[in-house]
Design a protein around this motif. Structure first.
Motif, PDB file in Angstrom:
ATOM      1  N   PRO A 109       0.797  -1.228   0.000  1.00  0.00           N
ATOM      2  CA  PRO A 109       0.000   0.000   0.000  1.00  0.00           C
ATOM      3  C   PRO A 109       0.833   1.283   0.000  1.00  0.00           C
ATOM      4  O   PRO A 109       1.947   1.308   0.526  1.00  0.00           O
ATOM      5  N   TYR A 110       0.247   2.285  -0.589  1.00  0.00           N
ATOM      6  CA  TYR A 110       0.834   3.624  -0.635  1.00  0.00           C
ATOM      7  C   TYR A 110       2.235   3.574  -1.248  1.00  0.00           C
ATOM      8  O   TYR A 110       2.366   3.149  -2.389  1.00  0.00           O
ATOM      9  N   LEU A 111       3.252   3.978  -0.509  1.00  0.00           N
ATOM     10  CA  LEU A 111       4.637   3.957  -1.012  1.00  0.00           C
ATOM     11  C   LEU A 111       5.491   2.990  -0.190  1.00  0.00           C
ATOM     12  O   LEU A 111       6.699   3.164  -0.062  1.00  0.00           O
ATOM     13  N   GLN A 112       4.866   1.974   0.352  1.00  0.00           N
ATOM     14  CA  GLN A 112       5.568   1.022   1.221  1.00  0.00           C
ATOM     15  C   GLN A 112       6.811   0.455   0.529  1.00  0.00           C
ATOM     16  O   GLN A 112       6.757   0.015  -0.611  1.00  0.00           O
ATOM     17  N   GLY A 113       7.938   0.519   1.247  1.00  0.00           N
ATOM     18  CA  GLY A 113       9.176  -0.053   0.745  1.00  0.00           C
ATOM     19  C   GLY A 113       9.946   0.823  -0.222  1.00  0.00           C
ATOM     20  O   GLY A 113      10.952   0.400  -0.773  1.00  0.00           O
ATOM     21  N   ARG A 114       9.488   2.042  -0.424  1.00  0.00           N
ATOM     22  CA  ARG A 114      10.183   2.955  -1.328  1.00  0.00           C
ATOM     23  C   ARG A 114      10.734   4.132  -0.528  1.00  0.00           C
ATOM     24  O   ARG A 114      10.390   4.315   0.624  1.00  0.00           O
ATOM     25  N   ALA A 115      11.581   4.913  -1.154  1.00  0.00           N
ATOM     26  CA  ALA A 115      12.179   6.074  -0.489  1.00  0.00           C
ATOM     27  C   ALA A 115      11.773   7.351  -1.212  1.00  0.00           C
ATOM     28  O   ALA A 115      11.539   7.340  -2.417  1.00  0.00           O
ATOM     29  N   VAL A 116      11.718   8.435  -0.451  1.00  0.00           N
ATOM     30  CA  VAL A 116      11.344   9.741  -0.981  1.00  0.00           C
ATOM     31  C   VAL A 116      12.364  10.770  -0.503  1.00  0.00           C
ATOM     32  O   VAL A 116      12.726  10.794   0.678  1.00  0.00           O
ATOM     33  N   GLY A 117      12.811  11.619  -1.415  1.00  0.00           N
ATOM     34  CA  GLY A 117      13.667  12.747  -1.095  1.00  0.00           C
ATOM     35  C   GLY A 117      12.857  14.031  -1.185  1.00  0.00           C
ATOM     36  O   GLY A 117      11.885  14.104  -1.936  1.00  0.00           O
ATOM     37  N   LEU A 118      13.282  15.046  -0.427  1.00  0.00           N
ATOM     38  CA  LEU A 118      12.506  16.288  -0.320  1.00  0.00           C
ATOM     39  C   LEU A 118      13.327  17.514  -0.689  1.00  0.00           C
ATOM     40  O   LEU A 118      14.483  17.639  -0.294  1.00  0.00           O
ATOM     41  N   VAL A 119      12.666  18.419  -1.420  1.00  0.00           N
ATOM     42  CA  VAL A 119      13.260  19.700  -1.800  1.00  0.00           C
ATOM     43  C   VAL A 119      12.246  20.790  -1.485  1.00  0.00           C
ATOM     44  O   VAL A 119      11.069  20.680  -1.861  1.00  0.00           O
TER      45      VAL A 119
END
Length: 183
Positions: A109-119
């Protein structure tokens, strides 16, 4: 092939948020990743309504929503960028993130197991709210968070700041490394 999806939270023509994402996507492509830019200005999404299924939205909006959701599903990692509006991320970015509810019943579900970077553009103020969204969506947060200002860009909108490019390279490298380590 690893895919990085960039999500731009600006609706402004000539947006520095979108320019920062283009630079990040270029860095990822040079490292061998496939990339996709979700420019919310182009998608022109309606406001997310939690009681509607995709097919319940107006026909003219369904294509943009489908593209958004398909990109979310296909992303191995994501990079989000937003201008700072009144100390927060843009409403357009939050609205797009709300559409991730359509991934709630996926096997991951959603973004489970993934990574997100922020700007963030202008100030780091939105980074905390964005980080909260990342964790609520069951994703991993890249350790480096990038804050850029208008001074980091040329008048044509190209990211020219050495320190800005260095930090953006670092967060993209973290995202790609996270995915490769998981696989």
């Amino acid at each position: 092939m690893l895919k990085l999806v960039g999500l731009s939270g600006s609706l402004r023509p000539g947006s520095h948020s979108t320019a920062a994402l283009r630079a990040g996507l270029r860095i990822a492509a040079e490292s061998g990743a496939a990339t996709e830019l979700l420019d919310l200005r182009e998608l022109n999404l309606p406001v997310y309504l939690p009681d509607l299924a995709l097919e319940d939205y107006p026909a003219e909006a369904q294509g943009a929503i489908s593209r958004l959701v398909a990109a979310f599903r296909s992303a191995d990692v994501m990079l989000w960028a937003t201008p700072t509006y009144h100390g927060c991320m843009s409403g357009a970015l939050k609205n797009a993130i709300d559409y991730m509810q359509l991934l709630a019943r996926d096997s991951a579900p959603y973004l489970q197991g993934r990574a997100v970077g922020l700007v963030a553009l202008a100030t780091p103020a939105p980074l905390g709210n964005m980080a909260d969204c990342v964790t609520e969506l069951r994703a991993w947060l890249a350790p480096t968070r990038v804050t850029l200002t208008a001074n980091d860009f040329s008048p044509e909108g190209t990211l020219t700041s050495e320190s800005g490019n260095r930090r953006l390279t670092r967060v993209v490298t973290e995202l790609l490394g996270f995915h490769r380590a998981l696989r």
